[in-house]
Motif scaffolding. Structure first.
Motif, PDB file in Angstrom:
ATOM      1  N   VAL A  28       3.062   5.961  -2.836  1.00 44.07           N
ATOM      2  CA  VAL A  28       4.200   6.782  -3.259  1.00 44.07           C
ATOM      3  C   VAL A  28       4.270   6.857  -4.780  1.00 44.07           C
ATOM      4  N   TRP A  29       4.046   5.724  -5.444  1.00 44.34           N
ATOM      5  CA  TRP A  29       4.083   5.690  -6.904  1.00 44.34           C
ATOM      6  C   TRP A  29       2.995   6.588  -7.493  1.00 44.34           C
ATOM      7  N   ALA A  30       1.789   6.474  -6.961  1.00 48.25           N
ATOM      8  CA  ALA A  30       0.678   7.274  -7.486  1.00 48.25           C
ATOM      9  C   ALA A  30       0.928   8.761  -7.274  1.00 48.25           C
ATOM     10  N   LEU A  31       1.449   9.137  -6.114  1.00 44.31           N
ATOM     11  CA  LEU A  31       1.698  10.550  -5.868  1.00 44.31           C
ATOM     12  C   LEU A  31       2.855  11.075  -6.708  1.00 44.31           C
ATOM     13  N   SER A  32       3.847  10.238  -6.990  1.00 38.60           N
ATOM     14  CA  SER A  32       4.938  10.708  -7.841  1.00 38.60           C
ATOM     15  C   SER A  32       4.458  10.909  -9.277  1.00 38.60           C
ATOM     16  N   ILE A  33       3.579  10.042  -9.749  1.00 41.96           N
ATOM     17  CA  ILE A  33       2.983  10.232 -11.076  1.00 41.96           C
ATOM     18  C   ILE A  33       2.144  11.503 -11.092  1.00 41.96           C
ATOM     19  N   ALA A  34       1.358  11.712 -10.039  1.00 39.28           N
ATOM     20  CA  ALA A  34       0.531  12.923  -9.962  1.00 39.28           C
ATOM     21  C   ALA A  34       1.401  14.175  -9.934  1.00 39.28           C
ATOM     22  N   ASP A  35       2.515  14.135  -9.209  1.00 39.37           N
ATOM     23  CA  ASP A  35       3.416  15.286  -9.162  1.00 39.37           C
ATOM     24  C   ASP A  35       3.979  15.602 -10.546  1.00 39.37           C
ATOM     25  N   PHE A  36       4.259  14.575 -11.335  1.00 40.97           N
ATOM     26  CA  PHE A  36       4.741  14.784 -12.690  1.00 40.97           C
ATOM     27  C   PHE A  36       3.708  15.562 -13.511  1.00 40.97           C
ATOM     28  N   PHE A  37       2.443  15.169 -13.402  1.00 43.57           N
ATOM     29  CA  PHE A  37       1.401  15.825 -14.186  1.00 43.57           C
ATOM     30  C   PHE A  37       1.037  17.206 -13.659  1.00 43.57           C
ATOM     31  N   ARG A  38       1.333  17.491 -12.385  1.00 45.17           N
ATOM     32  CA  ARG A  38       1.061  18.827 -11.853  1.00 45.17           C
ATOM     33  C   ARG A  38       1.858  19.887 -12.613  1.00 45.17           C
ATOM     34  N   ASP A  39       3.031  19.525 -13.129  1.00 48.46           N
ATOM     35  CA  ASP A  39       3.820  20.476 -13.916  1.00 48.46           C
ATOM     36  C   ASP A  39       3.093  20.905 -15.177  1.00 48.46           C
ATOM     37  N   ALA A  67       0.833  -1.201   0.000  1.00 53.81           N
ATOM     38  CA  ALA A  67       0.000   0.000   0.000  1.00 53.81           C
ATOM     39  C   ALA A  67       0.867   1.250   0.000  1.00 53.81           C
ATOM     40  N   ASP A  68       1.936   1.260   0.782  1.00 48.03           N
ATOM     41  CA  ASP A  68       2.844   2.406   0.787  1.00 48.03           C
ATOM     42  C   ASP A  68       3.501   2.601  -0.574  1.00 48.03           C
ATOM     43  N   ALA A  69       3.913   1.509  -1.195  1.00 48.46           N
ATOM     44  CA  ALA A  69       4.557   1.603  -2.506  1.00 48.46           C
ATOM     45  C   ALA A  69       3.588   2.161  -3.544  1.00 48.46           C
ATOM     46  N   ILE A  70       2.360   1.675  -3.534  1.00 48.55           N
ATOM     47  CA  ILE A  70       1.344   2.175  -4.477  1.00 48.55           C
ATOM     48  C   ILE A  70       1.074   3.654  -4.227  1.00 48.55           C
TER      49      ILE A  70
END
Length: 42
Positions: A18-29, A13-16
């Protein structure tokens, strides 16, 4: 009893999360703000 992925597989759950938030951070740009920064499994 119904359990959640967070309870059964906390490391997964932690890995998912972190992965989901890192993908979201990419798209925030690019101005795409989904999911919100405070979204999570907890």
């Amino acid at each position: 009893m119904i359990s959640s992925i967070r309870e059964d597989f906390p490391l997964a759950a932690d890995a998912i999360h972190v992965w989901a938030l890192s993908i979201a951070d990419f798209f925030r740009d690019f101005g795409i703000d989904f999911p919100p920064a405070d979204w999570g499994l907890f």
